[in-house]
Design a protein around this motif. Structure first.
Motif, PDB file in Angstrom:
ATOM      1  N   ARG A  61       0.845  -1.201   0.000  1.00  0.00           N
ATOM      2  CA  ARG A  61       0.000   0.000   0.000  1.00  0.00           C
ATOM      3  C   ARG A  61       0.878   1.248   0.000  1.00  0.00           C
ATOM      4  N   TRP A  62       0.558   2.192  -0.884  1.00  0.00           N
ATOM      5  CA  TRP A  62       1.393   3.391  -0.962  1.00  0.00           C
ATOM      6  C   TRP A  62       1.028   4.434   0.086  1.00  0.00           C
ATOM      7  N   GLN A  63      -0.207   4.422   0.583  1.00  0.00           N
ATOM      8  CA  GLN A  63      -0.669   5.502   1.460  1.00  0.00           C
ATOM      9  C   GLN A  63       0.116   5.620   2.770  1.00  0.00           C
ATOM     10  N   PRO A  64       0.364   4.517   3.509  1.00  0.00           N
ATOM     11  CA  PRO A  64       1.122   4.694   4.759  1.00  0.00           C
ATOM     12  C   PRO A  64       2.539   5.194   4.531  1.00  0.00           C
ATOM     13  N   ALA A  65       3.190   4.741   3.459  1.00  0.00           N
ATOM     14  CA  ALA A  65       4.535   5.230   3.152  1.00  0.00           C
ATOM     15  C   ALA A  65       4.492   6.716   2.800  1.00  0.00           C
ATOM     16  N   TYR A  66       3.458   7.126   2.088  1.00  0.00           N
ATOM     17  CA  TYR A  66       3.292   8.545   1.755  1.00  0.00           C
ATOM     18  C   TYR A  66       3.150   9.379   3.022  1.00  0.00           C
ATOM     19  N   HIS A  67       2.254   8.972   3.911  1.00  0.00           N
ATOM     20  CA  HIS A  67       2.027   9.746   5.135  1.00  0.00           C
ATOM     21  C   HIS A  67       3.273   9.753   6.019  1.00  0.00           C
ATOM     22  N   LEU A  68       4.016   8.654   6.016  1.00  0.00           N
ATOM     23  CA  LEU A  68       5.274   8.611   6.758  1.00  0.00           C
ATOM     24  C   LEU A  68       6.250   9.640   6.197  1.00  0.00           C
ATOM     25  N   ALA A  69       6.354   9.703   4.872  1.00  0.00           N
ATOM     26  CA  ALA A  69       7.237  10.686   4.243  1.00  0.00           C
ATOM     27  C   ALA A  69       6.805  12.106   4.592  1.00  0.00           C
ATOM     28  N   TYR A  70       5.493  12.353   4.570  1.00  0.00           N
ATOM     29  CA  TYR A  70       4.991  13.689   4.911  1.00  0.00           C
ATOM     30  C   TYR A  70       5.338  14.057   6.351  1.00  0.00           C
ATOM     31  N   CYS A  71       5.174  13.114   7.275  1.00  0.00           N
ATOM     32  CA  CYS A  71       5.525  13.385   8.675  1.00  0.00           C
ATOM     33  C   CYS A  71       6.990  13.787   8.797  1.00  0.00           C
ATOM     34  N   HIS A  72       7.853  13.080   8.094  1.00  0.00           N
ATOM     35  CA  HIS A  72       9.279  13.409   8.179  1.00  0.00           C
ATOM     36  C   HIS A  72       9.581  14.755   7.511  1.00  0.00           C
ATOM     37  N   MET A  73       8.806  15.144   6.514  1.00  0.00           N
ATOM     38  CA  MET A  73       8.988  16.478   5.946  1.00  0.00           C
ATOM     39  C   MET A  73       8.604  17.556   6.956  1.00  0.00           C
ATOM     40  N   MET A  74       7.551  17.314   7.717  1.00  0.00           N
ATOM     41  CA  MET A  74       7.167  18.268   8.754  1.00  0.00           C
ATOM     42  C   MET A  74       8.232  18.336   9.850  1.00  0.00           C
ATOM     43  N   LEU A  75       8.779  17.188  10.213  1.00  0.00           N
ATOM     44  CA  LEU A  75       9.848  17.154  11.214  1.00  0.00           C
ATOM     45  C   LEU A  75      11.116  17.816  10.668  1.00  0.00           C
ATOM     46  N   ALA A  76      11.355  17.667   9.370  1.00  0.00           N
ATOM     47  CA  ALA A  76      12.502  18.334   8.746  1.00  0.00           C
ATOM     48  C   ALA A  76      12.331  19.851   8.793  1.00  0.00           C
ATOM     49  N   GLY A  77      11.104  20.313   8.555  1.00  0.00           N
ATOM     50  CA  GLY A  77      10.842  21.744   8.628  1.00  0.00           C
ATOM     51  C   GLY A  77      11.093  22.305  10.018  1.00  0.00           C
ATOM     52  N   GLU A  78      10.699  21.544  11.034  1.00  0.00           N
ATOM     53  CA  GLU A  78      10.950  21.977  12.407  1.00  0.00           C
ATOM     54  C   GLU A  78      12.448  22.007  12.696  1.00  0.00           C
ATOM     55  N   ALA A  79      13.180  21.011  12.188  1.00  0.00           N
ATOM     56  CA  ALA A  79      14.631  20.981  12.383  1.00  0.00           C
ATOM     57  C   ALA A  79      15.294  22.170  11.701  1.00  0.00           C
ATOM     58  N   MET A  80      14.782  22.551  10.530  1.00  0.00           N
ATOM     59  CA  MET A  80      15.322  23.716   9.835  1.00  0.00           C
ATOM     60  C   MET A  80      15.120  24.977  10.671  1.00  0.00           C
ATOM     61  N   GLU A  81      13.915  25.133  11.223  1.00  0.00           N
ATOM     62  CA  GLU A  81      13.623  26.316  12.030  1.00  0.00           C
ATOM     63  C   GLU A  81      14.499  26.378  13.276  1.00  0.00           C
ATOM     64  N   GLU A  82      14.836  25.208  13.817  1.00  0.00           N
ATOM     65  CA  GLU A  82      15.682  25.146  15.007  1.00  0.00           C
ATOM     66  C   GLU A  82      17.170  25.138  14.658  1.00  0.00           C
ATOM     67  N   LYS A  83      17.471  25.220  13.351  1.00  0.00           N
ATOM     68  CA  LYS A  83      18.858  25.217  12.863  1.00  0.00           C
ATOM     69  C   LYS A  83      19.609  23.957  13.305  1.00  0.00           C
ATOM     70  N   GLU A  84      18.912  22.824  13.241  1.00  0.00           N
ATOM     71  CA  GLU A  84      19.507  21.534  13.579  1.00  0.00           C
ATOM     72  C   GLU A  84      19.805  20.792  12.280  1.00  0.00           C
ATOM     73  N   GLY A  85      20.984  21.054  11.729  1.00  0.00           N
ATOM     74  CA  GLY A  85      21.329  20.517  10.420  1.00  0.00           C
ATOM     75  C   GLY A  85      21.352  19.007  10.354  1.00  0.00           C
ATOM     76  N   GLY A  86      21.843  18.360  11.406  1.00  0.00           N
ATOM     77  CA  GLY A  86      21.902  16.906  11.415  1.00  0.00           C
ATOM     78  C   GLY A  86      20.520  16.280  11.392  1.00  0.00           C
ATOM     79  N   ALA A  87      19.626  16.813  12.216  1.00  0.00           N
ATOM     80  CA  ALA A  87      18.256  16.305  12.260  1.00  0.00           C
ATOM     81  C   ALA A  87      17.535  16.583  10.944  1.00  0.00           C
ATOM     82  N   LEU A  88      17.802  17.738  10.352  1.00  0.00           N
ATOM     83  CA  LEU A  88      17.193  18.083   9.067  1.00  0.00           C
ATOM     84  C   LEU A  88      17.556  17.047   8.012  1.00  0.00           C
ATOM     85  N   SER A  89      18.834  16.749   7.890  1.00  0.00           N
ATOM     86  CA  SER A  89      19.277  15.765   6.899  1.00  0.00           C
ATOM     87  C   SER A  89      18.695  14.389   7.174  1.00  0.00           C
TER      88      SER A  89
END
Length: 219
Positions: A61-89
């Motif tokens: 099923r593609w949907q759970p993998a899609y939502h997982l990717a979206y969650c990590h994009m949101m977490l990446a955005g938070e890492a960017m705002e916090e200037k946490e380069g390692g977590a962002l990557s």
């Protein structure tokens, strides 16, 4: 603190339920509820953990993998705002890994292709001066392909508009270039069409914010 405890209890309950009956429908319903809560609390960790479990249990099923990717994009955005380069990557890499699984299952799904463009945009966040020239064209191409695959997908227009809005005007971006895409996204969000029962629904609120900013900038 109470919100965190509530989310953790929901996550444990969701894991237990999914593990007992193995029903994709139950797992996704709980995952989407956690995701809806995360949109308010900005805590995408519990939703990411559950969608990872579902995607492992339901690899076809593609949907759970899609939502997982979206969650990590949101977490990446938070890492960017916090200037946490390692977590962002790390979150961008996890988003790409999940998206690779979704793309393998449904390579012509507009929602997945649009999110791939978003991951490319995320790569620019890490080092704009270094990565912009490499990933900006890839992001634009992915958004354009997503629109071509499904002209009714609001997130494809929203992400293209967002990408252009934050791209300097001398590189072809800016508010004026973004405005038509944000307007088309708004119209499609208003139409309320959904990509299947477990498809994404995010983007309308931020699109409205960007649309207002773009209109003000072009007046």
């Amino acid at each position: 603190m109470k919100t965190m405890i509530f989310l953790a209890m929901n996550l444990l309950l969701a894991w237990a339920t999914y593990g007992q009956d193995g029903q994709f429908e139950n797992g996704m319903a709980k995952g989407l509820a956690l995701l809806e809560e995360a949109e308010r609390t900005r805590d995408f960790g519990p939703a990411a953990a559950l969608f990872e479990r579902i995607s492992e249990a339901e690899p076809q099923r593609w949907q759970p993998a899609y939502h997982l990717a979206y969650c990590h994009m949101m977490l990446a955005g938070e890492a960017m705002e916090e200037k946490e380069g390692g977590a962002l990557s790390a979150h961008l890499d996890k988003a790409q890994a999940a998206l690779d699984r979704a793309l393998a299952l449904a390579p012509q799904e507009s929602e997945i292709v649009a999110l791939q463009g978003y991951v490319y945009t995320g790569r620019i966040w890490k080092a704009p001066m270094v990565n912009g020239a490499k990933y900006s064209p890839k992001a634009s191409a992915a958004y354009a392909k997503a629109i071509e695959l499904n002209d009714e997908n609001p997130r494809a227009y929203h992400l293209m508009g967002m990408h252009l809005f934050y791209t300097p005007s001398f590189f072809g971006g800016g508010a004026e270039a973004a405005l038509p895409y944000l307007e088309k996204a708004a119209a499609r969000f208003d139409a309320g069409k959904k990509t299947g029962e477990y498809g994404p629904v995010w983007g309308a609120f931020f699109n409205q914010e960007l649309l207002q900013q773009a209109k003000q900038a072009t007046e």
